[in-house]
Design an enzyme around this catalytic site. Structure first.
Site: not given
Ligand code: NI
Length: 192
Positions: A71, A76, A117-118, A159-160, A163
């Site tokens: 995702g 981000q 998380c990225l 999760h997204e 964000h």
């Molecule tokens: Ni994340």
């Protein structure tokens, strides 16, 4: 059947060859890292379904795959618009895009699992999420779409969606795990 890689929140743990590892690093370099302030800002609804939006979605799809993500939210990339891409878990389906997403249904049943998380590299913390959800929105062409999800995909869209509201896994975990995560993140800030 291919070996299913382990998925932790937004991240797919997988072995990469040297070229894949280079692509992953290049992709991560384009993804905002904690404590970048953009990660804390709420995104605004998308009003125009134009070529610019479609270019953004294409770029997000490529970055998500290169970064070994399941995702990726526009915030981000420092773009405060309500758009994310995610892996639906269906082999034959391309990476899905959701614009102006709304969680319309969530199970009372919740499960706790480790999430990465990225934008928080090296952090893995337990997060409780609804086990099944229905999420609706539009795709990048402006068409109405909806997904009934369970497992990692249900976790990924929650999760997204977080964000897009400036919420991170640090806010969703235990105080103990948050403290440990901050210890991991602090030295990175000094170095990087
Ligand atoms: Ni994340």
């Amino acid at each position: 059947m291919p070996v299913v890689a382990q998925i932790e929140g937004e991240i797919r743990e997988q072995e990469l060859d040297a070229e894949g590892e280079t692509r992953r690093r290049l992709a991560l370099a384009q993804i905002r890292q904690y404590p970048d302030p953009a990660l804390r800002m709420p995104a605004k609804p998308v009003e125009e379904f134009d070529d610019e939006l479609r270019r953004l979605v294409d770029r997000m799809r490529a970055l998500m795959v290169d970064a070994s993500g399941v995702g990726l939210a526009a915030t981000q990339l420092g773009i405060l618009r309500r758009v994310f891409v995610f892996d639906t878990g269906e082999d034959d389906e391309e990476v899905a895009a959701l614009v102006n997403p709304e969680l319309v249904r969530r199970s009372d049943e919740a499960g706790t699992d480790d999430e990465g998380c990225l934008s928080l590299q090296g952090v893995l913390v337990p997060v409780e999420r609804a086990v099944t959800v229905r999420i609706e929105g539009r795709n990048e062409r402006g068409e109405q779409v909806g997904y009934d999800l369970e497992g990692f995909a249900a976790r990924a869209v929650q999760h997204e969606l977080d964000h897009l509201d400036g919420v991170l896994i640090l806010d969703r975990t235990t105080s103990e795990a948050r403290r440990a995560a901050m210890g991991t993140l602090r030295p990175r800030v000094v170095i990087g």
